[in-house]
Design a protein around this motif. Structure first.
Motif, mmCIF file in Angstrom:
data_model
loop_
_atom_site.group_PDB
_atom_site.id
_atom_site.type_symbol
_atom_site.label_atom_id
_atom_site.label_comp_id
_atom_site.label_asym_id
_atom_site.label_seq_id
_atom_site.Cartn_x
_atom_site.Cartn_y
_atom_site.Cartn_z
ATOM 1 N N VAL A 1 0.839 -1.286 0.020
ATOM 2 C CA VAL A 1 -0.068 -0.060 -0.074
ATOM 3 C C VAL A 1 0.991 1.107 -0.027
ATOM 4 O O VAL A 1 0.536 2.103 -0.722
ATOM 5 C CB VAL A 1 -0.949 0.274 1.264
ATOM 6 N N GLN A 2 1.797 1.181 0.908
ATOM 7 C CA GLN A 2 2.690 2.281 0.952
ATOM 8 C C GLN A 2 3.387 2.601 -0.318
ATOM 9 O O GLN A 2 3.538 3.622 -0.938
ATOM 10 C CB GLN A 2 3.847 2.141 2.060
ATOM 11 N N ALA A 3 4.184 1.673 -0.847
ATOM 12 C CA ALA A 3 4.654 1.972 -2.322
ATOM 13 C C ALA A 3 3.597 2.313 -3.376
ATOM 14 O O ALA A 3 4.092 3.118 -4.131
ATOM 15 C CB ALA A 3 5.134 0.465 -2.913
ATOM 16 N N ASP A 4 2.548 1.806 -3.396
ATOM 17 C CA ASP A 4 1.572 2.363 -4.468
ATOM 18 C C ASP A 4 1.014 3.628 -4.321
ATOM 19 O O ASP A 4 0.966 4.476 -5.178
ATOM 20 C CB ASP A 4 0.211 1.378 -4.136
ATOM 21 N N ILE A 5 0.944 4.175 -3.060
ATOM 22 C CA ILE A 5 0.893 5.575 -2.518
ATOM 23 C C ILE A 5 1.848 6.421 -3.235
ATOM 24 O O ILE A 5 1.846 7.410 -3.698
ATOM 25 C CB ILE A 5 0.544 5.861 -0.946
#
Length: 290
Positions: free
Chosen positions: A22-26
């Motif tokens: 999720v963090q990488a996608d954001i």
């Protein structure tokens, strides 16, 4: 920021691999917006380290010799970074006519509040040792972290930042605030179920009432610096701001309630007329003229 109705359900609170994804996608989705903000503002970005914590020094072209302010980004303690929040920090730096030092504090669930608060307090202390007049600005979860880190420093007999600005602060990880319920269908940005609840569990486990995790439970005394709290009337965190204002009145806290506006409108929509007025208010406050 994506409206909560359009977001995928969060990973489980202890799913580190899921949160990393999720963090990488954001980080990737925010990249274009941050590049646009830097181009529009003309701000330069320089990497710094304070007490071992990475940070970005964001310098707008109109800063002159103004002292920097410290910025703690939002993201429910689980997402965003100093890099992916440049869409908020670069326009803020330009509007405040001063550099911003955006701290890249650790994220949950890779770390918990028991680690995040003291290391953030140490980085703030290092900045204030260089620039004693550096104000501290926290957005959403960053507002809660600003409160907890300042209180942590005071308990360690450190000099706090001279002024705090708390934008839609998340100060209570529980669902005990009235507006978590009454404003659930009015807030387009935040929803406690499941998003904030799972993020709170990732950050604090079952220790929601610990004052470092939910600073609404902290004991504030006259040593706490004056604070400006800004909040929209339509957000579920309205109660957090109202309750905090009552707790901080003795230290000179000021509340700016903006009718009809949503969570973190100052950073989500910095070019809106209401945000420009709020940023001017912040500038006066941290200059000591508010």
């Amino acid at each position: 920021m994506q409206p909560h109705a359009e977001r995928a359900p969060p990973p489980a609170a202890d799913d580190i691999a899921g949160w990393r994804a999720v963090q990488a996608d954001i980080e990737e989705r925010a990249r274009m917006h941050c590049e646009i903000a830097l181009k529009q503002t003309g701000a330069s970005v320089h990497e710094r380290i304070y007490a071992g914590m990475k940070a970005l020094l964001i310098a707008p072209p109109n800063a002159g010799d103004a002292a920097p302010a410290i910025f703690l980004h939002g993201g429910a303690y689980t997402t965003f970074s100093a890099h992916s929040s440049l869409f908020a920090s670069a326009p803020m730096a330009l509007a405040l006519e001063r550099p911003l030092i955006s701290l890249d504090y650790p994220l949950a669930p890779q770390a918990s509040f028991r680690t995040i608060v003291p290391v953030t307090a140490a980085a703030i202390e290092a900045i204030c040792a260089e620039t004693p007049i550096a104000a501290l600005i926290g957005d959403s979860a960053g507002g809660g972290l600003a409160l907890a880190s300042t209180q942590h420093g005071l308990q360690s007999h450190k000099s706090p930042p001279p002024r705090l600005v708390l934008i839609s602060p998340w100060a209570d990880l529980s669902a005990n605030s009235d507006t978590h319920r009454t404003h659930a269908h009015r807030d387009p940005i935040l929803a406690y179920e499941p998003g904030l609840r799972v993020a709170a569990e990732a950050y604090a486990g079952a220790e929601f009432a610990h004052p470092d995790a939910s600073p609404i439970h902290a004991i504030f005394d006259l040593r706490f610096p004056p604070a400006l709290l800004l909040c929209g009337s339509e957000e579920i965190l309205l109660s957090d701001a109202l309750r905090l204002h009552e707790r901080l009145k003795s230290s000179g806290a000021e509340l700016a309630l903006h009718e009809g506006l949503f969570h973190s409108f100052v950073t989500i929509a910095p070019h809106a007329p209401e945000s420009r007025a709020a940023l001017a208010h912040i500038r006066r406050f941290i200059d000591g003229a508010g």
